[in-house]
Scaffold this motif. Structure first.
Motif, PDB file in Angstrom:
ATOM      1  N   GLU A  95      45.702  41.322  62.422  1.00 16.42           N
ATOM      2  CA  GLU A  95      44.670  41.591  61.559  1.00 16.42           C
ATOM      3  C   GLU A  95      43.740  42.536  61.974  1.00 16.42           C
ATOM      4  O   GLU A  95      42.885  43.300  60.766  1.00 16.42           O
ATOM      5  CB  GLU A  95      43.774  40.063  61.900  1.00 16.42           C
ATOM      6  N   GLN A  96      43.914  43.153  63.316  1.00 12.87           N
ATOM      7  CA  GLN A  96      42.528  43.718  63.219  1.00 12.87           C
ATOM      8  C   GLN A  96      43.896  45.182  63.587  1.00 12.87           C
ATOM      9  O   GLN A  96      43.000  46.541  62.951  1.00 12.87           O
ATOM     10  CB  GLN A  96      42.565  43.889  65.093  1.00 12.87           C
ATOM     11  N   TYR A  97      45.180  45.400  63.511  1.00 11.26           N
ATOM     12  CA  TYR A  97      45.452  46.899  63.597  1.00 11.26           C
ATOM     13  C   TYR A  97      46.591  46.995  62.673  1.00 11.26           C
ATOM     14  O   TYR A  97      47.295  48.000  62.542  1.00 11.26           O
ATOM     15  CB  TYR A  97      45.955  46.605  65.203  1.00 11.26           C
ATOM     16  N   GLY A  98      46.682  45.426  61.387  1.00  9.95           N
ATOM     17  CA  GLY A  98      48.496  45.677  60.758  1.00  9.95           C
ATOM     18  C   GLY A  98      47.728  46.357  59.869  1.00  9.95           C
ATOM     19  O   GLY A  98      46.375  47.369  59.077  1.00  9.95           O
ATOM     20  N   VAL A  99      48.482  47.152  59.510  1.00 11.58           N
ATOM     21  CA  VAL A  99      48.595  48.397  58.439  1.00 11.58           C
ATOM     22  C   VAL A  99      49.973  47.976  57.413  1.00 11.58           C
ATOM     23  O   VAL A  99      50.340  47.389  56.881  1.00 11.58           O
ATOM     24  CB  VAL A  99      48.491  49.426  58.848  1.00 11.58           C
TER      25      VAL A  99
END
Ligand SMILES: N[C@@H](CCC(=O)N[C@@H](CS)C(=O)NCC(=O)O)C(=O)O
Length: 234
Positions: free
Chosen positions: A230-234
């Motif tokens: 959620e925080q770092y996924g692209v």
């Protein structure tokens, strides 16, 4: 931010990068991924579209995938040269050679064995051919690695380096796939004994097995995969 290494279980190559982070001695966090379960969820592709571990969430939140790229990231930050060497030195050239060999030919030789084992709809004739190819390749790459090693107790030098980290997660596949006894290669056998008794490797292996361990104090704990995506996924 403190980097996060996303490592896979069971028996992932990334176990060796966890050990390398311990040897490096800088703060880091971990994210544990079941490669036969949660890594298959489509959301994982936001971390690595090739659906593989390891992945590193680096200091600016950027995702670094591929073992060699992660190792290079660690090497560039190893100012005290705990797991690497002066980049302009002959030792650095040799370490890169060993890392590249282990990460390509040596690791890749196990590919047919994994493919035979993980075949969705078993085809015995195909599996037997892949197993033969895998066994021949693994034996050959062990012979070649044995020939590359000069003296112990590590792949090179008198302390574990990134090359050992890349080797230790993969080398155990020899027994997993029941290819041969490691004693057949005295130098590899001796190095594996030293590495597998190393506290950082014992720690990394224990984590992989789901044990609650603290290591040498650099690991600042685990982050849930869903939070990392959620925080770092692209
Ligand atoms: N080229 C990649 C390969 C990584 C790789 O093969 N990882 C394995 C685990 S050791 C994986 O995730 N395999 C996917 C699977 O099991 O389906 C690297 O060097 O990082």
């Amino acid at each position: 931010m403190t980097p996060i290494l996303v490592y896979g279980f069971p028996s992932g190559s990334s176990m060796g990068l966890v050990a390398a982070l311990e040897w490096l001695g800088k703060p880091y966090r971990l994210c544990r991924v079941d490669m036969f379960g949660e890594m298959r969820d489509p959301a994982y592709a936001k971390l690595n579209p090739r659906i593989e571990t390891p992945a590193l969430i680096a200091d600016k939140g950027q995702i670094v995938t591929e073992t060699m790229a992660i190792a290079a990231w660690l090497e560039a930050r190893d100012a005290e040269r705990r797991i690497s060497f002066d980049p302009l030195s002959r030792d650095a050239d040799r370490m890169h050679q060993l890392m590249a060999f282990v990460n390509t030919g040596f690791t890749g030789a196990f590919g047919p064995l994994w493919a035979a084992m993980e075949m969705d709809v078993p085809e015995p004739a195909v599996q037997a051919a892949w197993q033969k190819l895998g066994i021949e390749g693994v034996l050959d790459r062990h012979d070649k690695l044995e020939g590359l090693i000069e003296s112990g107790p590590y792949l090179m030098g008198d302390r574990p380096t990134l090359a050992d980290g890349i080797l230790v997660g993969v080398a155990r596949w020899l027994e997993f796939h029941q290819v041969a006894e490691v004693a057949r290669w005295p130098k590899i056998s001796a190095i594996r004994q030293v590495l597998e008794a190393d506290p950082a490797v014992v720690f990394a292996t224990g984590l992989e097995n789901g044990e609650q361990l603290t290591g040498n104090g650099c690991c600042q704990g685990h982050v849930a995969l869903a939070d990392v995506i959620e925080q770092y996924g692209v």
